[in-house]
Design a protein around this motif. Structure first.
Motif, PDB file in Angstrom:
ATOM      1  N   GLY A 208      11.583 -10.013   2.397  1.00  0.00           N
ATOM      2  CA  GLY A 208      10.952  -9.956   1.088  1.00  0.00           C
ATOM      3  C   GLY A 208       9.557 -10.526   1.192  1.00  0.00           C
ATOM      4  O   GLY A 208       9.199 -11.183   2.177  1.00  0.00           O
ATOM      5  N   VAL A 209       8.746 -10.281   0.163  1.00  0.00           N
ATOM      6  CA  VAL A 209       7.375 -10.795   0.135  1.00  0.00           C
ATOM      7  C   VAL A 209       7.106 -11.360  -1.255  1.00  0.00           C
ATOM      8  O   VAL A 209       7.298 -10.675  -2.264  1.00  0.00           O
ATOM      9  CB  VAL A 209       6.336  -9.704   0.460  1.00  0.00           C
ATOM     10  N   PHE A 210       6.673 -12.620  -1.287  1.00  0.00           N
ATOM     11  CA  PHE A 210       6.287 -13.278  -2.534  1.00  0.00           C
ATOM     12  C   PHE A 210       4.790 -13.524  -2.503  1.00  0.00           C
ATOM     13  O   PHE A 210       4.271 -14.180  -1.593  1.00  0.00           O
ATOM     14  CB  PHE A 210       7.037 -14.599  -2.689  1.00  0.00           C
ATOM     15  N   VAL A 211       4.069 -12.988  -3.492  1.00  0.00           N
ATOM     16  CA  VAL A 211       2.626 -13.194  -3.605  1.00  0.00           C
ATOM     17  C   VAL A 211       2.401 -14.419  -4.485  1.00  0.00           C
ATOM     18  O   VAL A 211       2.750 -14.422  -5.672  1.00  0.00           O
ATOM     19  CB  VAL A 211       1.926 -11.955  -4.188  1.00  0.00           C
ATOM     20  N   ASN A 212       1.808 -15.437  -3.918  1.00  0.00           N
ATOM     21  CA  ASN A 212       1.650 -16.716  -4.616  1.00  0.00           C
ATOM     22  C   ASN A 212       0.381 -16.702  -5.462  1.00  0.00           C
ATOM     23  O   ASN A 212      -0.607 -17.376  -5.174  1.00  0.00           O
ATOM     24  CB  ASN A 212       1.608 -17.858  -3.593  1.00  0.00           C
ATOM     25  N   HIS A 213       0.434 -15.923  -6.534  1.00  0.00           N
ATOM     26  CA  HIS A 213      -0.695 -15.804  -7.461  1.00  0.00           C
ATOM     27  C   HIS A 213      -0.128 -15.568  -8.852  1.00  0.00           C
ATOM     28  O   HIS A 213       0.536 -14.550  -9.085  1.00  0.00           O
ATOM     29  CB  HIS A 213      -1.599 -14.636  -7.055  1.00  0.00           C
ATOM     30  N   PRO A 214      -0.366 -16.484  -9.823  1.00  0.00           N
ATOM     31  CA  PRO A 214       0.262 -16.355 -11.142  1.00  0.00           C
ATOM     32  C   PRO A 214      -0.409 -15.352 -12.067  1.00  0.00           C
ATOM     33  O   PRO A 214       0.141 -15.040 -13.122  1.00  0.00           O
ATOM     34  CB  PRO A 214       0.144 -17.772 -11.710  1.00  0.00           C
ATOM     35  N   GLY A 215      -1.585 -14.854 -11.698  1.00  0.00           N
ATOM     36  CA  GLY A 215      -2.288 -13.900 -12.560  1.00  0.00           C
ATOM     37  C   GLY A 215      -1.886 -12.471 -12.250  1.00  0.00           C
ATOM     38  O   GLY A 215      -0.785 -12.189 -11.785  1.00  0.00           O
ATOM     39  N   ARG A 216      -2.807 -11.548 -12.510  1.00  0.00           N
ATOM     40  CA  ARG A 216      -2.519 -10.135 -12.286  1.00  0.00           C
ATOM     41  C   ARG A 216      -2.454  -9.842 -10.789  1.00  0.00           C
ATOM     42  O   ARG A 216      -3.398 -10.116 -10.038  1.00  0.00           O
ATOM     43  CB  ARG A 216      -3.590  -9.264 -12.926  1.00  0.00           C
ATOM     44  N   VAL A 217      -1.347  -9.291 -10.366  1.00  0.00           N
ATOM     45  CA  VAL A 217      -1.188  -8.792  -9.008  1.00  0.00           C
ATOM     46  C   VAL A 217      -0.900  -7.303  -9.130  1.00  0.00           C
ATOM     47  O   VAL A 217       0.046  -6.901  -9.817  1.00  0.00           O
ATOM     48  CB  VAL A 217      -0.048  -9.490  -8.254  1.00  0.00           C
ATOM     49  N   SER A 218      -1.728  -6.481  -8.497  1.00  0.00           N
ATOM     50  CA  SER A 218      -1.577  -5.029  -8.594  1.00  0.00           C
ATOM     51  C   SER A 218      -0.917  -4.503  -7.328  1.00  0.00           C
ATOM     52  O   SER A 218      -1.410  -4.756  -6.219  1.00  0.00           O
ATOM     53  CB  SER A 218      -2.932  -4.356  -8.796  1.00  0.00           C
ATOM     54  N   TYR A 219       0.180  -3.780  -7.519  1.00  0.00           N
ATOM     55  CA  TYR A 219       0.949  -3.236  -6.403  1.00  0.00           C
ATOM     56  C   TYR A 219       0.792  -1.725  -6.343  1.00  0.00           C
ATOM     57  O   TYR A 219       0.807  -1.045  -7.375  1.00  0.00           O
ATOM     58  CB  TYR A 219       2.432  -3.547  -6.565  1.00  0.00           C
ATOM     59  N   GLU A 220       0.668  -1.237  -5.139  1.00  0.00           N
ATOM     60  CA  GLU A 220       0.808   0.193  -4.857  1.00  0.00           C
ATOM     61  C   GLU A 220       1.937   0.304  -3.839  1.00  0.00           C
ATOM     62  O   GLU A 220       1.771   0.020  -2.656  1.00  0.00           O
ATOM     63  CB  GLU A 220      -0.486   0.783  -4.304  1.00  0.00           C
ATOM     64  N   VAL A 221       3.111   0.699  -4.323  1.00  0.00           N
ATOM     65  CA  VAL A 221       4.310   0.698  -3.479  1.00  0.00           C
ATOM     66  C   VAL A 221       4.503   2.104  -2.914  1.00  0.00           C
ATOM     67  O   VAL A 221       5.133   2.959  -3.533  1.00  0.00           O
ATOM     68  CB  VAL A 221       5.548   0.258  -4.282  1.00  0.00           C
ATOM     69  N   GLY A 222       3.897   2.347  -1.761  1.00  0.00           N
ATOM     70  CA  GLY A 222       3.968   3.684  -1.194  1.00  0.00           C
ATOM     71  C   GLY A 222       3.360   4.720  -2.102  1.00  0.00           C
ATOM     72  O   GLY A 222       3.767   5.884  -2.095  1.00  0.00           O
ATOM     73  N   SER A 223       2.378   4.297  -2.911  1.00  0.00           N
ATOM     74  CA  SER A 223       1.803   5.196  -3.914  1.00  0.00           C
ATOM     75  C   SER A 223       0.349   5.540  -3.622  1.00  0.00           C
ATOM     76  O   SER A 223      -0.093   6.653  -3.930  1.00  0.00           O
ATOM     77  CB  SER A 223       1.901   4.561  -5.310  1.00  0.00           C
ATOM     78  N   GLU A 224      -0.403   4.621  -3.033  1.00  0.00           N
ATOM     79  CA  GLU A 224      -1.764   4.932  -2.613  1.00  0.00           C
ATOM     80  C   GLU A 224      -1.759   5.354  -1.148  1.00  0.00           C
ATOM     81  O   GLU A 224      -2.219   6.439  -0.790  1.00  0.00           O
ATOM     82  CB  GLU A 224      -2.676   3.732  -2.804  1.00  0.00           C
ATOM     83  N   THR A 225      -1.194   4.503  -0.313  1.00  0.00           N
ATOM     84  CA  THR A 225      -0.896   4.865   1.072  1.00  0.00           C
ATOM     85  C   THR A 225       0.616   4.923   1.165  1.00  0.00           C
ATOM     86  O   THR A 225       1.293   3.902   1.021  1.00  0.00           O
ATOM     87  CB  THR A 225      -1.458   3.803   2.044  1.00  0.00           C
ATOM     88  N   VAL A 226       1.157   6.098   1.389  1.00  0.00           N
ATOM     89  CA  VAL A 226       2.594   6.292   1.169  1.00  0.00           C
ATOM     90  C   VAL A 226       3.457   5.541   2.164  1.00  0.00           C
ATOM     91  O   VAL A 226       4.649   5.325   1.908  1.00  0.00           O
ATOM     92  CB  VAL A 226       2.952   7.799   1.191  1.00  0.00           C
ATOM     93  N   GLY A 227       2.899   5.118   3.276  1.00  0.00           N
ATOM     94  CA  GLY A 227       3.676   4.364   4.251  1.00  0.00           C
ATOM     95  C   GLY A 227       3.452   2.877   4.177  1.00  0.00           C
ATOM     96  O   GLY A 227       3.808   2.157   5.125  1.00  0.00           O
ATOM     97  N   ARG A 228       2.908   2.388   3.055  1.00  0.00           N
ATOM     98  CA  ARG A 228       2.618   0.961   2.953  1.00  0.00           C
ATOM     99  C   ARG A 228       2.842   0.454   1.528  1.00  0.00           C
ATOM    100  O   ARG A 228       2.751   1.216   0.558  1.00  0.00           O
ATOM    101  CB  ARG A 228       1.171   0.662   3.361  1.00  0.00           C
ATOM    102  N   VAL A 229       3.122  -0.851   1.457  1.00  0.00           N
ATOM    103  CA  VAL A 229       3.095  -1.567   0.181  1.00  0.00           C
ATOM    104  C   VAL A 229       1.800  -2.351   0.150  1.00  0.00           C
ATOM    105  O   VAL A 229       1.547  -3.196   1.008  1.00  0.00           O
ATOM    106  CB  VAL A 229       4.282  -2.533   0.037  1.00  0.00           C
ATOM    107  N   GLN A 230       0.962  -2.063  -0.835  1.00  0.00           N
ATOM    108  CA  GLN A 230      -0.297  -2.782  -0.985  1.00  0.00           C
ATOM    109  C   GLN A 230      -0.228  -3.669  -2.217  1.00  0.00           C
ATOM    110  O   GLN A 230       0.319  -3.284  -3.251  1.00  0.00           O
ATOM    111  CB  GLN A 230      -1.457  -1.803  -1.153  1.00  0.00           C
ATOM    112  N   PHE A 231      -0.768  -4.889  -2.106  1.00  0.00           N
ATOM    113  CA  PHE A 231      -0.932  -5.750  -3.278  1.00  0.00           C
ATOM    114  C   PHE A 231      -2.311  -6.369  -3.229  1.00  0.00           C
ATOM    115  O   PHE A 231      -2.861  -6.639  -2.155  1.00  0.00           O
ATOM    116  CB  PHE A 231       0.160  -6.818  -3.365  1.00  0.00           C
ATOM    117  N   SER A 232      -2.889  -6.542  -4.410  1.00  0.00           N
ATOM    118  CA  SER A 232      -4.263  -7.038  -4.491  1.00  0.00           C
ATOM    119  C   SER A 232      -4.418  -7.943  -5.692  1.00  0.00           C
ATOM    120  O   SER A 232      -3.694  -7.821  -6.693  1.00  0.00           O
ATOM    121  CB  SER A 232      -5.254  -5.861  -4.587  1.00  0.00           C
ATOM    122  N   VAL A 233      -5.376  -8.873  -5.591  1.00  0.00           N
ATOM    123  CA  VAL A 233      -5.700  -9.784  -6.692  1.00  0.00           C
ATOM    124  C   VAL A 233      -7.211  -9.868  -6.806  1.00  0.00           C
ATOM    125  O   VAL A 233      -7.934  -9.726  -5.810  1.00  0.00           O
ATOM    126  CB  VAL A 233      -5.107 -11.189  -6.464  1.00  0.00           C
TER     127      VAL A 233
END
Length: 770
Positions: A208-233
């Motif tokens: 599992g992966v926990f992003v330690n950021h209490p604000g907005r975290v944007s996920y692209e779960v195989g949606s922008e790059t289909v073979g990857r989970v991306q998260f950004s802050v």
């Protein structure tokens, strides 16, 4: 958030920079710091005029590796921060290994590995296989035309790997292909918005992966790059933890050890709750009619809930009973308690301008303010409403004191509604970052209420009925699913959200039986009653119409009575599951992928679940009673009929309103209490141990005490080819039932199988195996 335009191009105005190699690696005994350029370095001149990422790697707990990727490190610390139950020190469980150009950080079974001579890549491995990697374009930052700066990371997804979690989400259960923003919203249960946003996901690959950021975290779960989970802050630094399993239960155990395990709710909270509903007209006469109606129908009731209009209109919240409707609240509460009921009242953290608390809170500085010093207000929900600023200790104490007065009147608990519509153009008392506080506000709100209940009612007696949550909110049970429609579709989406929340670390969850918006058909109501009373917590609640069973016909009364009493008899079993939630973070209601991670057929299932270790529940979502569900391997037994079902395989059945697929796992020993009138009693006194499809071996069954303390009554069942032996140290009377069609009829007492009664002081029973 998407940054690219397909594989080759960037979106207009977006520029990205990614780690391409390791320029230097600083390795200590238990920590690795990598310095990663974002461009190819072929000579010294390439080190000029170009960013250098700092990538820190450490282990906060065994089997967990933290990574912090930083662009500019000079930014002042921002609050709030998640309260993690660990520091950044390894505590002796992590070590580093450096051999040539290869650097490893090892934490228990989990290893982070990188080759400093190769192109940028971080590999996370366990048990000789790669769980996931952060490779090319996997770590870096992006800027856009508005000058915003985002840190981002990408983890590889393996072939067939499924992603779950990210809070209570009502979109498809498997998150692959979805864009998800971790951002609190009051969006109901039929949209992509969520009340409970948790920046944590787990996958079928064992991590599992926990992003330690209490604000907005944007996920692209195989949606922008289909073979990857991306998260950004939107920040200069991005911190996350990779958490090894190998299975989902172990992942949740490690995740909740980091973010907190739930408190144990009081046993009485597992009984049936009845609400006045939201905008309905009610007074004490109405309340008494409802309570008497439940008594006349022989439906045991544990909690009566007063929704919003216990207070005067336009004055939410002032925490004062409407004197025209409830002239004697103390007397009314006392009379309800004489009938054995607990009392819950609705609250929220918003203060309407007409409320006397508005002027009081404004004068004392307890209300959230705008940058110009004015109190922040708007007219949604309540005219001129403001928010209590829970970052102020004085405001928290002020708010708690208002609730303490209600506890003094006899109120037992609170429904902590709302907490999602939190503005960002504001100034918090403690200087918190408004973007980070938007999601975190609910934690301070619910902590204030929960801590008060714990202080006033004692440890083990505190319980709230909360709608919003962030990471760590699981420590403050119980949560419910929010505003759903009164349809089969909404019932299914509610279950989907609850299973998603369970895979996000939350142990206890409920929903509005019958649906909130609109009025359910009798069929929807009866099917939702079955589902609701086979949930960890059970509440009848609606919006514009009541949810008393007799409004939906005589059969609805019978179904509510039957399943309420069944839940009470299952309390020794359910409370054992509750103890597991407290001790290990395993939810009471478990997605099939959590219970059977090795069965690929279970991975996408979101219309059935395991209730505790041994009960499979498949709610019925059709008017005609038809239900399709999957049975894992083994001989399972219908708990209500004794019919045996062999798996693995799919089943299609048609059920009347008195049954649904409720199957017992092969070899299970399920304790049934002797009392069905209430949830709190001595569960070990007269307990019946139902033995289902016994298999050779030993099964230990612990029947806990209702307060979750003290020694449980322990029964050890040993099955051989010829007999079943049950032994216990308990001196209370107990029974054994060999349940299931294969055991033969048990006579008029119980058609599910033969029953053997043991008198008080009997410590051993041996019966022939059927």
């Amino acid at each position: 958030m998407k940054f690219t335009d397909g594989y080759w191009l960037m979106r207009p105005g977006v520029t990205t920079r990614h780690a391409v190699s390791v320029a230097d690696a600083v390795v200590t005994d238990d920590r690795v710091t990598l310095y990663a350029p974002v461009g190819k370095v072929t000579h010294r001149g390439d080190t000029l005029n170009s960013p250098l990422l700092t990538v820190e790697c450490w282990s906060p707990a065994e089997g967990v590796i933290g990574v912090r990727v930083t662009h500019h490190g000079g930014r002042a610390p921002r609050t709030p921060e998640f309260a993690l139950r660990t520091g950044t020190e390894s505590g002796g469980h992590a070590k580093t290994v450096r051999e040539g150009s290869t650097v490893e950080l090892v934490s228990g079974p989990l290893t982070l590995r990188t080759d400093t001579d190769a192109p940028w890549q971080l590999d996370f491995t366990a048990d000789g296989r790669t769980l996931t990697s952060i490779g090319a374009r996997g770590a870096g930052f992006a800027t856009d035309a508005d000058g915003r700066h985002f840190m981002l990371a990408q983890h590889t997804l393996g072939v067939g790997e499924s992603v779950y979690g990210l809070g209570e989400r009502f979109t498809p259960f498997v998150k692959n292909g979805q864009s998800v923003d971790i951002w609190q919203a009051d969006g109901g249960t039929n949209s992509e918005q969520a009340y409970k946003n948790i920046p944590f996901h787990l996958t079928t690959r064992g991590y599992g992966v926990f992003v330690n950021h209490p604000g907005r975290v944007s996920y692209e779960v195989g949606s922008e790059t289909v073979g990857r989970v991306q998260f950004s802050v939107e920040d200069q630094s991005l911190e996350f933890f990779v958490i090894h399993g190998p299975g989902p239960r172990e992942i949740l155990a490690r995740y909740t050890a980091l973010t907190g395990r739930p408190a144990l709710p009081p046993a009485w909270s597992f009984g049936l709750w009845l609400s006045t509903s939201f905008t309905t007209s009610y007074d004490e006469t109405t309340v008494n009619r409802f309570v008497q109606g439940m008594e006349d129908a022989e439906i045991p009731l544990s909690v009566f809930h007063f929704d919003c209009f216990w207070m005067r209109e336009y004055q939410w919240s002032d925490f004062v009973w409407d004197p025209d409707v409830f002239p004697d609240p103390e007397g009314m509460i006392a009379r309800l308690k004489e009938r054995g009921l607990r009392v819950c009242v609705w609250i929220n953290p918003y203060i309407a301008q007409k409320s006397a608390l508005f002027a009081e809170g404004m004068a004392a500085g307890h209300l959230l303010r705008k940058p110009d010093g004015d109190v922040w207000q708007w007219d949604r929900w309540q005219p001129g409403m403001a928010l209590v600023d829970f970052t102020s200790p004085a405001a928290r104490a002020w708010y708690a004191d208002k609730l303490r007065a209600l506890l003094d009147q006899g109120v037992d608990c609170f429904k902590t509604d709302f907490g999602e519509r939190v503005p960002v153009e504001v100034v918090w008392h403690d200087g918190s970052d408004p973007e980070r506080m938007h999601n975190y506000y609910t934690q301070l709100y619910n902590e204030t209420v929960f801590d008060l209940l714990r202080e006033e009612r004692g440890e083990g007696e505190a319980v709230v009925f909360a709608r919003s949550a962030t990471a760590g909110g699981q420590r403050l049970p119980v949560h419910w699913g929010g505003d759903c429609e009164s349809t089969f579709e909404a019932m299914a989406e509610s279950l989907r959200g609850g299973l998603s929340l369970g895979l996000s670390g939350f142990g206890f969850w409920s929903h509005d039986i019958g649906g909130f918006e609109g009025t359910p058909t009798p069929a929807v109501f009866k099917r939702w009653v079955q589902f609701g009373l086979l949930s960890s917590h059970s509440r009848l609640h609606g919006s514009k119409s009541y949810r008393v069973p007799w409004d939906y016909g005589d059969e609805a009364v019978a179904v509510t009575r039957s399943f309420t009493r069944l839940k009470h008899r299952l309390m020794p079993y359910l409370y054992r599951a509750a103890l597991q939630a407290r001790e290990s973070g395993t939810p009471v209601m478990r997605a099939m992928v959590l219970a059977f991670p090795g069965d690929p057929a279970c991975h996408p299932l979101d219309r059935q679940y395991m209730l505790g270790d041994d009960l499979l529940v498949a709610p019925v979502f059709t008017e005609d009673g038809t239900v399709d569900y999957y049975v894992p391997e083994g001989t399972w037994t219908h708990l209500l009929t004794g019919e045996e079902v062999r798996g693995p395989g799919w089943r299609r059945e048609t059920h009347g309103f008195d049954t649904l697929p409720l199957l017992v796992r092969p070899g299970a020993v399920v304790p049934f209490g002797a009392v069905d009138e209430e949830p709190v009693y001595d569960w070990a006194d007269g307990v019946t141990l139902r033995v289902y499809a016994p298999v050779p071996g030993e099964t230990v069954t612990a029947v806990p005490a209702p307060d979750g303390t003290g020694d449980a009554a322990v029964f050890t069942t040993t099955c051989t080819d010829t007999e079943i032996v049950v032994e216990t140290t308990s001196d209370l009377p107990w029974r054994v039932q060999l349940a299931g069609a294969a055991t033969g009829a048990g006579g008029a007492e119980d058609p599910l199988g033969a029953v053997y009664t043991c008198a008080a002081g009997t410590h051993r029973l041996a019966v022939p195996r059927p």
